[in-house]
Design an enzyme around this catalytic site. Structure first.
Site, PDB file in Angstrom:
ATOM      1  CD1 TRP A   7     -18.464  13.893  11.822  1.00 45.84           C
ATOM      2  CD2 TRP A   7     -18.418  11.994  10.633  1.00 45.84           C
ATOM      3  NE1 TRP A   7     -17.937  12.922  12.626  1.00 45.84           N
ATOM      4  CE2 TRP A   7     -17.895  11.740  11.922  1.00 45.84           C
ATOM      5  CE3 TRP A   7     -18.478  10.936   9.727  1.00 45.84           C
ATOM      6  CZ2 TRP A   7     -17.429  10.485  12.318  1.00 45.84           C
ATOM      7  CZ3 TRP A   7     -18.028   9.692  10.109  1.00 45.84           C
ATOM      8  CH2 TRP A   7     -17.498   9.462  11.395  1.00 45.84           C
ATOM      9  CD  GLU A  36      -5.214  -2.313   2.200  1.00 49.73           C
ATOM     10  OE1 GLU A  36      -5.602  -1.803   1.131  1.00 49.73           O
ATOM     11  OE2 GLU A  36      -4.605  -1.677   3.078  1.00 49.73           O
ATOM     12  CB  THR A  54      -0.876   0.044   1.258  1.00 48.34           C
ATOM     13  OG1 THR A  54      -0.009   0.090   2.390  1.00 48.34           O
ATOM     14  CG2 THR A  54      -1.759  -1.185   1.364  1.00 48.34           C
TER      15      THR A  54
END
Ligand code: ADP
Length: 540
Positions: free
Chosen positions: A442, A329, A184
């Site tokens: 948020w 992943e 990654t």
């Protein structure tokens, strides 16, 4: 009682064997680093992969050992994929756009036995070699005539291949054995290795060919712009041979003009890449008043595809956009955005809103969203929470257990914050670390970025949270204008009115010449946050 069916292990070598037997004369075309196009077919690629497998055995590469690559998308890289995994070793693709220190870390962590590289990367290899003592040899992916002068004692790819017979019987491997390795990009901390297996790779290749995924067939001509060092070019070097599709590899030239030339010359029908790549291509196509004569669809993912880009591709050029989401992943495919029948009866606005989502899970990927306590949230298109996934091509642990056990109750936490609707469409509102927390609520940085790039004078935009005495954090918009545009802060902020909730409108705008990107083409938000952490908002 067991079923009474053949227990043939899923091995990567079976893909190239199938492509050779049933699509042997289907072409693989590559733009080479040395210049010009290389053209051959699956039969020849299979033959040379077997020769290379013999060469690897002669070099002493044993099963499970890692073999690194620093290479563009091209026919030799394709042969390495099959030779290395096929003989039982692990094909470790390295992203050359990482910093040399990160690459050194990765090569040493993976304990690569040999590293194959395209000539472009010779200066990089010369820098790395003294720090990678375990590497037994560096192989230049070229022929004798193009071998460079170097302080290193290099091996020559074509000499290796030509020195060996094409008689090689692919071993029958345990399908759970490791086949390839990809780290990654690691914007924080050290890169972590994702170790794919033969089984996960084949299942992912099956899944990605499905009609509601990439819909690949033997009638397709596929040009992966997404690099083979970036999650195996999203699996296309495996799924194209499975389907029998022609492959076109663009090499190092990923600018709009070079890509467009290949699209037209090779009559490409399907492509795949990150949004930044398509920015360059669309600019070239627009400024030269060109049209695509064969391109039917393109997969866009890796970061959120701006709605404006979907509209341009579909309305101006008749190219279907497959907005997709995944991660290293996940091999990487998780979701692809394709409609169900009833969506065709929806209004244009409704369909456009649906298309901006990341899409539905393909069979093999299970998803759920949870709150901070791990409670599952409703699939109503409104509630958003941490997105967890599981499935047979999703990572269960990082290579050499780096970072401990990543799973939560058997699910892999993606680090994305998302909604799921009744139809299963997933919508990413943010990376959990990018979401802006304003007064306990948020704000989605992605939504604000999409709104900004919908303005005709904006080329690219990033939104980061900046500290605010009253609200904790407020959004700051960092913008690159299109060439020749004189857009002002006030004009741009006015554009947000009515397009997003009032309290979401950024508090300030900064105009810049360019934005920082990660080695895989995503906005480098950590750098931006660092750069603007002391920015004084006019509202503060
Ligand atoms: P990849 O190497 O496939 O880009 P990475 O592991 O580097 O995958 O990054 C995966 C992350 O990229 C995802 O968790 C998500 O945050 C982001 N991403 C990928 N595709 C999309 C998309 N279509 N929309 C929004 N974010 C995306």
């Amino acid at each position: 009682m067991h079923g009474l069916m053949m227990d043939l292990p899923l091995n990567i070598s079976s893909l190239i064997r199938h492509a050779d037997r049933y699509h042997g004369d289907t072409e693989i075309v590559s733009r080479t680093v040395e210049g010009g196009l290389h053209r051959y077919d699956y039969a020849a690629a299979h033959r040379r992969s077997r020769q290379l497998a013999n060469a690897l055995v002669a070099l002493g590469v044993a099963p499970s050992q890692r073999v690194g690559t620093l290479a563009w998308n091209g026919h030799r890289h394709f042969e390495i994929y099959y030779a290395v995994s096929g003989m039982g070793a692990v094909c470790h693709t390295i992203n050359p756009r990482l910093f040399p220190e990160q690459i050194t870390y990765i090569v040493n962590h993976a304990e690569d036995s040999y590293v194959f590289f395209d000539l472009t990367f010779l200066p990089l290899v010369e820098k790395l070699a003294p720090h990678c003592p375990a590497v037994r040899g560096w192989v230049a992916m070229t022929d004798k005539a193009h071998m460079p002068d170097s302080s290193l004692d290099l091996l020559c790819y074509e000499d290796l291949v030509n020195a060996h017979s094409d008689r090689f019987d692919w071993p029958e491997l345990d399908e759970r054995s490791a086949s390839s390795l990809c780290y990654t990009s690691g914007t924080t901390g050290n890169p972590k290795g994702v170790l794919y297996s033969h089984r996960s790779t084949i299942l992912h290749a099956y899944g990605s060919c499905l009609p509601d995924a990439l819909n690949l067939s033997a009638r397709d001509v596929v040009l992966p712009v997404v690099p083979m060092f970036h999650v195996n070019a999203w699996g296309l070097p495996y799924s194209a041979p499975l389907a029998g599709a022609k492959l076109v590899f663009p090499g190092a030239q990923l600018d709009g003009a070079s890509l467009m030339e290949l699209f037209e010359q090779e009559q490409v029908s399907c492509s795949a890449g990150v949004p930044t790549i398509w920015l360059g291509l669309l600019q070239h196509v627009r400024s030269n008043a060109l049209q695509f004569s064969s391109l039917k669809r393109t997969v866009i993912g890796g970061s959120a595809c701006p709605p404006a880009m979907i509209r341009t591709f579909e309305d101006d050029y008749g190219v279907q956009v497959l907005h997709a989401w995944g991660m290293t992943e996940m091999s990487p495919l998780g979701t692809v955005n394709t409609f169900k029948s009833r969506h065709f009866a929806w209004s244009r606005e409704q369909r456009e809103a649906l298309q901006n989502k990341q899409g539905r899970a393909i069979f093999g990927v299970d998803m759920k969203i949870v709150d901070d306590q791990g409670n599952e949230l409703p699939r109503d298109g409104k509630a958003f929470g941490d997105l967890l996934v599981r499935g047979p091509w999703i990572c269960s642990e990082y290579y050499r257990s780096e970072g401990g056990d990543p799973l939560r109750d058997g699910w892999f936490p993606t680090g994305d914050v998302a909604t799921l609707d009744q139809d299963g469409f997933m919508h990413i509102t943010d990376r959990s670390k990018d979401v802006i927390k304003s007064g306990g609520e948020w704000i989605s940085s992605i939504d604000l970025e999409n709104t900004a790039v919908a303005h005709p004078a904006v080329a690219e935009a990033a939104v980061v949270g900046v500290a605010h005495p009253k609200w904790d954090e407020r959004p700051l918009l960092v913008v690159v204008r299109k060439p020749g545009e004189t857009l002002t802060r006030e004009e741009l902020l006015k554009f947000f009115e009515g397009r997003v909730a009032k309290w979401w409108i950024p508090d300030d705008v900064v105009f810049v010449d360019s934005l920082p990107h990660t080695a895989t083409g995503k906005l480098l938000k950590t750098r931006l946050r660092e750069e603007y952490k002391d920015h004084r908002l006019p509202t503060a």
